[in-house]
Design an enzyme around this catalytic site. Sequence first.
Site, short mmCIF file in Angstrom:
data_model
loop_
_atom_site.label_atom_id
_atom_site.label_comp_id
_atom_site.label_asym_id
_atom_site.label_seq_id
_atom_site.Cartn_x
_atom_site.Cartn_y
_atom_site.Cartn_z
N TYR A 29 -80.28 -92.13 109.15
CA TYR A 29 -80.68 -91.22 110.22
C TYR A 29 -81.95 -91.74 110.89
CZ TYR A 29 -81.50 -86.75 112.58
OH TYR A 29 -81.70 -85.77 113.53
N HIS A 33 -82.40 -93.21 114.82
CA HIS A 33 -83.37 -92.62 115.75
C HIS A 33 -84.47 -93.60 116.15
CE1 HIS A 33 -81.30 -88.86 114.98
NE2 HIS A 33 -81.94 -88.37 116.03
N TYR A 52 -90.39 -84.07 121.29
CA TYR A 52 -89.30 -83.74 120.37
C TYR A 52 -89.57 -84.44 119.06
CZ TYR A 52 -84.21 -83.12 119.29
OH TYR A 52 -82.99 -82.77 118.75
N TRP A 87 -73.62 -90.06 121.56
CA TRP A 87 -74.65 -89.98 120.52
C TRP A 87 -74.15 -89.12 119.36
CZ3 TRP A 87 -78.71 -92.56 118.99
CH2 TRP A 87 -79.55 -91.99 118.04
N TRP A 88 -73.55 -87.99 119.67
CA TRP A 88 -73.02 -87.13 118.60
C TRP A 88 -71.99 -87.88 117.77
CZ3 TRP A 88 -71.88 -82.24 121.98
CH2 TRP A 88 -73.09 -81.58 122.27
#
Length: 115
Positions: A29, A33, A52, A87-88
């Site tokens: 993860y 990112h 964010y 992206w999902w």
Amino acid sequence: MTAVGPFDTATHEKHAFAMRLHPGRADDYRRRHDALWPELARLLREAGVADYSIHLDPASHTLFAVLWRRRDHAMASLHDHPVMRRWWAHMADLMETEPSGAPTVLPLEPLFHLP
């Protein structure tokens, strides 16, 4: 003007939510990112996201996301954008998702804030 950090609360709002990461996938993860696609970063900024961050509770595998967005944000339109959908799909093997492919999101209720 009421400022909280660099944000004027008359024009920006804080939004927080939780997501679930599959056990053992934190490094993947983080790597994905760290290599966030420039077109996704641009899309989020254009939708009104100003700041964010995502934090992990490793004991529960819960991701806590906090973002600042313009009050007139367009985040609802992101669900239909092809970059967001890609992206999902790119992240789906790492976390709980909805049938649409979107991450399963639990809105968080603010209970305390020390400005």
